[in-house]
Enzyme design. Structure first.
Site, mmCIF file in Angstrom:
data_model
loop_
_atom_site.group_PDB
_atom_site.id
_atom_site.type_symbol
_atom_site.label_atom_id
_atom_site.label_comp_id
_atom_site.label_asym_id
_atom_site.label_seq_id
_atom_site.Cartn_x
_atom_site.Cartn_y
_atom_site.Cartn_z
ATOM 1 C CE LYS A 205 50.736 -24.331 -26.932
ATOM 2 N NZ LYS A 205 51.609 -23.201 -26.670
ATOM 3 C CB CYS A 259 48.920 -19.793 -30.182
ATOM 4 S SG CYS A 259 50.556 -19.667 -30.883
HETATM 5 N N1 SAJ Z 1 44.403 -10.424 -26.426
HETATM 6 C C1 SAJ Z 1 43.282 -9.700 -26.055
HETATM 7 N N2 SAJ Z 1 43.141 -9.317 -24.752
HETATM 8 C C2 SAJ Z 1 44.087 -9.632 -23.809
HETATM 9 C C3 SAJ Z 1 45.219 -10.390 -24.176
HETATM 10 C C4 SAJ Z 1 45.350 -10.766 -25.511
HETATM 11 O O1 SAJ Z 1 42.391 -9.397 -26.887
HETATM 12 O O2 SAJ Z 1 43.904 -9.232 -22.659
HETATM 13 C C5 SAJ Z 1 44.565 -10.859 -27.835
HETATM 14 C C6 SAJ Z 1 45.866 -10.354 -28.477
HETATM 15 O O3 SAJ Z 1 45.713 -9.057 -28.970
HETATM 16 C C7 SAJ Z 1 46.049 -11.390 -29.554
HETATM 17 C C8 SAJ Z 1 45.540 -12.684 -28.899
HETATM 18 O O4 SAJ Z 1 44.708 -12.265 -27.832
HETATM 19 O O5 SAJ Z 1 45.257 -11.118 -30.690
HETATM 20 C C9 SAJ Z 1 46.619 -13.612 -28.379
HETATM 21 O O6 SAJ Z 1 47.663 -12.879 -27.750
HETATM 22 P P1 SAJ Z 1 48.409 -13.372 -26.426
HETATM 23 O O7 SAJ Z 1 49.457 -12.384 -26.107
HETATM 24 O O8 SAJ Z 1 47.402 -13.664 -25.386
HETATM 25 O O9 SAJ Z 1 49.011 -14.769 -26.813
HETATM 26 P P2 SAJ Z 1 49.937 -15.340 -28.020
HETATM 27 O O10 SAJ Z 1 49.018 -15.980 -29.015
HETATM 28 O O11 SAJ Z 1 50.888 -14.335 -28.537
HETATM 29 O O12 SAJ Z 1 50.760 -16.452 -27.226
HETATM 30 C C10 SAJ Z 1 50.045 -17.469 -26.575
HETATM 31 C C11 SAJ Z 1 50.611 -17.619 -25.139
HETATM 32 N N3 SAJ Z 1 49.719 -18.461 -24.367
HETATM 33 C C12 SAJ Z 1 49.240 -18.102 -23.154
HETATM 34 O O13 SAJ Z 1 49.496 -17.029 -22.657
HETATM 35 C C13 SAJ Z 1 48.392 -19.080 -22.432
HETATM 36 C C14 SAJ Z 1 52.022 -18.203 -25.211
HETATM 37 O O14 SAJ Z 1 52.505 -18.468 -23.893
HETATM 38 C C15 SAJ Z 1 52.007 -19.490 -26.031
HETATM 39 O O15 SAJ Z 1 53.303 -20.069 -26.122
HETATM 40 C C16 SAJ Z 1 51.538 -19.141 -27.412
HETATM 41 O O16 SAJ Z 1 50.190 -18.667 -27.316
HETATM 42 C C17 SAJ Z 1 51.599 -20.381 -28.292
HETATM 43 O O17 SAJ Z 1 52.534 -20.465 -29.116
HETATM 44 O O18 SAJ Z 1 50.769 -21.280 -28.116
#
Ligand code: SAJ
Length: 426
Positions: A205, A259
């Site tokens: 995780k 997360c």
């Molecule tokens: N972000 C960027 N650039 C990107 C992608 C995301 O700056 O290219 C930023 C987003 O705007 C946000 C942050 O990163 O601020 C996180 O967003 P996210 O969509 O990447 O992830 P979360 O936090 O919504 O969900 C993550 C997911 N983990 C992964 O993709 C490895 C999800 O599958 C998990 O279940 C979740 O964390 C969790 O609960 O741990």
């Protein structure tokens, strides 16, 4: 044997969808939350979280009689702990909700029970922290009751689908515990279920979210380099991503949510001597809001006294979750640079930041602005028609930090548009 009754502790973004999905798949579920306001609102049919489809699911679960909401655990065949594991000011993991949940379960534990921890936790939490608390019941873990760690992996915005379809990892403290976990989750999980040990599952995780954090940090650092070398990062990324083994993520105002911006710290805390890359990635992403404000100042001059409207406060597009949001950090930096800031967050117009005006509508937010900055790529903000907006605002300069707006369209409508990471624009 199959599980008939389940007690889910913690009714947040993970616990509530999980409890409701088990209930709609036939289990008798007791959903437990220690926050009386959440218990009361759920009992009145109100759902305190915005997630597509969740309200309908919760209502179906409650109306079926299979989901009841309480403030204390009750005896059940299985227990799932889905409470928050935030970090403290010093970035150290706060496991107090996990230990409190375990203490609350212990008096109800019976032979044959299964306990699952879903909360993201530092490595070895299940065996070193959870197990000894549960054994205070006088029962032996792995023998009298089963104990496993199974991380949630669902993406906010798509939780209900991913809960069912994603592959699931179940790490038992022994084989029987892992198999017991599989039996429980097989109730609704259609993705593959993989069995392993508890500490591996905890690491899996943390590795998933740390991997994403590091990759976003790389994108953010590339954006800074592009600005220095007069390159448009968005063009450069799209070209690099034509390589069959390259998939660079998107730069932006930083990484938020509960997360990805939190979990890598659990590794840093557990092994500071081994985590310099992980630590640096966190620092790059955490400093991105400050970088955005410096970028804006370099492009448009001193911010002191300027009326700036910031669009979007959520931690990412199309969710209402403002936790650890880099957009809020950016707004605070703008305010501290002397700007008069107005914010508009379509998913949460009640939110307030000290000395910052919260607008209830887009129109109210932009009327008086000198400058508009797009912080979150919410669909409805990306769809703003610049020609229409131009009629309602005095601003003629915008900064797009998420590549949400088409440069030519905004220029045609009379705006000077800057994009984060676009070094081609002087
Ligand atoms: N972000 C960027 N650039 C990107 C992608 C995301 O700056 O290219 C930023 C987003 O705007 C946000 C942050 O990163 O601020 C996180 O967003 P996210 O969509 O990447 O992830 P979360 O936090 O919504 O969900 C993550 C997911 N983990 C992964 O993709 C490895 C999800 O599958 C998990 O279940 C979740 O964390 C969790 O609960 O741990």
């Amino acid at each position: 044997m199959s599980y008939q009754t389940l007690c889910v502790l913690g009714l947040g973004y993970i616990g509530l969808p999980t409890a409701s999905t088990f209930a709609t798949h036939g289990l008798k579920v007791i959903g437990v939350d220690t926050n009386p306001a959440i218990v009361e609102s759920l009992n009145n049919g109100k759902v305190h979280i915005f997630e597509p489809g969740l309200r309908t699911l919760v209502q179906a679960a409650v109306h079926s009689g299979n989901l009841v909401i309480k403030d204390q655990p009750q005896p059940a065949d299985a227990f799932i702990i889905a409470v928050p594991t935030p970090f403290k000011e010093n970035k150290l993991a706060d496991l107090s909700f996990v230990t409190a949940a375990a203490e609350a379960i212990t008096p109800h534990l019976k032979k044959g029970n299964l306990v699952i921890l879903e909360s993201t936790s530092p490595p070895r939490t299940t065996v070193d922290i959870l197990l000894p608390i549960l054994e205070k019941s006088g029962l032996s873990a792995g023998k009298d009751f089963q104990l496993a760690y199974s991380p949630e992996r669902v993406l906010p915005g798509q939780i209900l689908r991913e809960l069912i379809e994603n592959a699931r990892v179940i790490g038992g403290i022994n084989d029987d515990s892992a198999k017991a976990g599989k039996l429980l989750y097989s109730t609704f999980v259609r993705g593959e279920i993989f069995l392993t040990d508890a500490t591996t599952a905890e690491m899996v995780k943390l590795m998933e979210n740390t991997y994403r954090d590091i990759n976003i940090a790389a994108a953010n650092e590339f954006a800074r380099l592009a600005d220095r070398f007069q390159v448009d990062i968005w063009e450069a990324i799209s070209l690099a991503n034509r390589h069959p083994r390259v998939e660079i993520l998107n730069p932006g105002p930083g990484v938020g949510g509960h997360c990805i911006s939190v979990d890598p710290w659990f590794f840093v805390e557990a092994a500071p001597d081994l985590t310099s890359l992980i630590h640096s990635a966190r620092q790059v992403n955490d400093s991105q809001p400050e970088y955005v404000v410096n970028f804006l100042e370099r492009k448009t001059g001193k911010l002191n006294g300027k009326k700036i409207t910031a669009l979007g406060l959520a931690y990412k597009p199309d969710v209402d979750d403002l936790r650890e949001s880099p957009s809020i950090e950016t707004v605070i930096h703008l305010r501290d640079a002397g700007a008069k800031v107005t914010v508009y967050e379509p998913f949460d117009t009640d939110h307030s930041i000290e000395a910052v005006i919260s607008a209830r509508t887009l129109q109210e937010a932009v009327t008086q602005a000198d400058l508009i900055i797009l912080l979150v790529g919410h669909s409805q903000l990306k769809e703003i028609d610049p020609t229409e907006l131009a009629k309602n605002t005095s601003a003629r300069t915008v900064l797009d930090t998420v590549n949400g707006w088409n440069k030519q369209e905004w220029q045609k409508a009379g705006f000077s548009i800057y994009k984060l990471g676009d070094g081609k624009q002087p």
